[in-house]
Design an enzyme around this catalytic site. Structure first.
Site, PDB file in Angstrom:
ATOM      1  N   LYS A  78       0.863  -1.184   0.000  1.00 41.16           N
ATOM      2  CA  LYS A  78       0.000   0.000   0.000  1.00 41.16           C
ATOM      3  C   LYS A  78       0.898   1.231   0.000  1.00 41.16           C
ATOM      4  O   LYS A  78       1.967   1.225   0.613  1.00 41.16           O
ATOM      5  CB  LYS A  78      -0.882  -0.027   1.254  1.00 41.16           C
ATOM      6  CG  LYS A  78      -1.914   1.087   1.331  1.00 41.16           C
ATOM      7  CD  LYS A  78      -2.787   0.950   2.582  1.00 41.16           C
ATOM      8  CE  LYS A  78      -3.906   1.973   2.613  1.00 41.16           C
ATOM      9  NZ  LYS A  78      -4.743   1.850   3.824  1.00 41.16           N
ATOM     10  N   SER A 153      -9.804   1.722   2.868  1.00 36.19           N
ATOM     11  CA  SER A 153      -8.952   2.526   2.018  1.00 36.19           C
ATOM     12  C   SER A 153      -7.878   1.746   1.269  1.00 36.19           C
ATOM     13  O   SER A 153      -7.325   2.244   0.292  1.00 36.19           O
ATOM     14  CB  SER A 153      -8.259   3.603   2.862  1.00 36.19           C
ATOM     15  OG  SER A 153      -7.374   3.004   3.792  1.00 36.19           O
ATOM     16  N   SER A 177      -9.951  -0.587   7.083  1.00 40.17           N
ATOM     17  CA  SER A 177      -9.390  -0.453   5.731  1.00 40.17           C
ATOM     18  C   SER A 177      -8.729  -1.689   5.144  1.00 40.17           C
ATOM     19  O   SER A 177      -8.367  -1.685   3.967  1.00 40.17           O
ATOM     20  CB  SER A 177      -8.396   0.690   5.681  1.00 40.17           C
ATOM     21  OG  SER A 177      -9.091   1.889   5.528  1.00 40.17           O
TER      22      SER A 177
END
Ligand code: GLN
Length: 475
Positions: A78, A153, A177
């Site tokens: 990420k 997210s 997330s």
């Protein structure tokens, strides 16, 4: 079989037997990226040749008989994770062009374990969001239907694993997330206990909630991955020095004797009906694996306040953490903050301001303690809790993006684990009639990730021949 479709476990076996090389495996992932990234917008940065060079090195080590937990395995990160020499944006224009001079501790650990980093994935800016649509680099789309959100997210990481662009990917989970996008993409998502994995070098969202986890294709892979990332870190005082067990060791054995409770929210009227039936079916499967048919009664009286509590404490911490991006250190100024970041800075600053501090921040902190106590009590009688992940399956792109409150409500079942610091695992349990994935959450006491893996793995084994397990996204 396409090499990129392998699990970490199977890829490791194949690499060891020299059935294929890490270079071939990495190229297979890169090919998948070339084929579909333009449709789904999964990556912000690709490492391209660098990944191949590292795969070549891994192949040499394999040839010399080295055995590291992730040797030669292509993974994605990420874009919250600082990577030395590789742009790290946190999904925000504020950090665009920022090249960190150091690696996050987790990145160092992954590299030391032999993993090949193939790129940095798209996400909601600063990890604020539940759909991926707050990214300053355009939203990622759901591979099961590109008109739908993949959850956020950690949207790019979830999708990268779901469509075999990487064998695993890291994520951060401050309020859901990892678990939400895992459930929206048919992947396994782990939010470890707060402090199990170092936060050093990962862009901070809300420091007392941030938990560093990952996406994998199977529960066993999740256990392998946590074995690499978990553990103490002298650079993060909140990283626990509790010993890291071999999470893969007892995967098979214990489910029979476990006492598993059901979150009362399981029967919440807020859950959409198709998800209700899938959750009920999954729970039945698990119940059939247990020796005792006594379902312990559990009560979590304060969980109804969790979302309100989270959306006071979290923005307070966000407002503090984002104040460092003032343009002095990272080049781009505050003007590059998007709507959602501004909203949270304003909310948080308000909740912390004198006169309101006691009314909001302090009150919410007290409720947080009550929640922690609720769970402590429950865990006197059960080893784990089964809970929903999301009140609905994935929704359409654009559906909630202009209504922050609606968006926040998708977190009602995930934020409790962050407020309480508990570990939670999201596992796939099936698909809606429209072909969209649904997940289920397992929550266990602090530092009991082993229990999550045992239950998740047993469920996976019990359902491995069911039709839905054979589904693949059709792009
Ligand atoms: N959806 C939640 C939020 O927007 C959680 C985000 C996260 O876990 N990073 O705050």
């Amino acid at each position: 079989m396409d090499l990129n479709k392998l699990t970490i476990k199977k890829a490791k076996e194949g690499l060891k037997r020299k059935d294929f090389s890490s270079v071939e495996l990495t190229k297979a992932c890169q090919k998948a990226i070339k084929q579909t990234d333009h449709k789904l917008n999964v990556f912000i940065t690709l490492t391209e040749d660098e990944a191949i060079k590292n795969a070549e090195k891994a192949d040499k080590l394999i040839a010399s008989g080295q055995d590291l937990p992730l040797l030669g395995i292509p993974i994605a990160l990420k874009d919250m994770f600082s990577t030395k020499g590789i742009e790290t944006t946190a999904g925000s224009n504020v950090l665009k062009g920022y090249i960190p001079p150091y690696d996050a501790t987790v990145v160092t650990k992954l590299k030391n374990a032999g993993a090949i980093i193939i790129g940095k994935t798209n996400q909601d800016a600063w990890a604020h969001g539940s759909s991926g649509e707050n990214s300053d680099f355009s939203p990622t789309k759901n591979p099961w239907n590109p008109e739908y959100v993949p959850g956020g997210s950690s949207s790019g990481s979830a999708v990268a694993v779901a469509i075999n662009m990487a064998l695993a990917a890291t994520g951060t989970d401050t309020g859901g997330s990892i678990r939400l996008p895992a459930s929206f993409t048919n992947t396994v998502g782990l939010k470890p206990t707060y402090g199990r994995v170092s936060r050093y070098g990962i862009v901070a969202m809300a420091s007392s909630h941030d938990s560093i986890g990952h996406f994998t294709k199977t529960v066993e892979d999740s256990a392998i991955f946590l074995g690499v990332t978990a553990g103490k870190d002298e650079k993060d005082a909140t990283a626990s020095d509790l010993e890291v067990p071999d999470y893969t060791k007892n995967l098979q054995n214990r489910i029979k004797t476990l006492r598993i409770g059901v979150d009362p929210e399981f029967h919440s009227k807020h859950i959409e009906s198709e998800s209700v039936s899938l959750l009920a079916k999954a729970y039945n499967t698990i119940k059939n694996l247990l020796e005792s048919d006594i379902v312990p009664d559990i009560s979590l009286p304060h969980s109804k306040h969790a979302t309100a509590c989270y959306y006071i404490i979290q923005p307070s911490e966000v407002s503090s953490n984002l104040s460092r991006y003032d343009g002095i250190r990272y080049g781009n100024g505050r003007k590059n903050f998007g709507q959602e970041a501004k909203r949270r800075i304003i909310l948080g600053t308000h909740a912390l301001s004198s006169g309101y501090y006691d009314q909001y921040y302090n009150k919410a902190s007290q409720v947080r303690t009550m929640l922690i106590n609720d769970f402590k009590k429950v865990f006197e009688n059960v080893d784990a809790i089964i809970a929903p992940v999301s009140p609905t399956p994935p929704w359409k792109l654009g559906e909630k993006v202009d209504d922050p409150l609606k968006m926040y409500l998708s977190d009602i079942f995930t934020v409790t684990a962050n407020l309480t610091g508990l570990p939670a695992l999201s596992i796939p349990i099936g698909f809606t009639k429209n072909g969209l994935p649904v997940g289920m959450q397992i929550i266990a006491p602090h530092f009991s990730e082993e229990i999550l893996f045992q239950i998740g793995h047993a469920f996976e084994q019990a359902t491995q021949n069911e039709d839905w397990r054979q589904k693949e996204p059709n792009l």
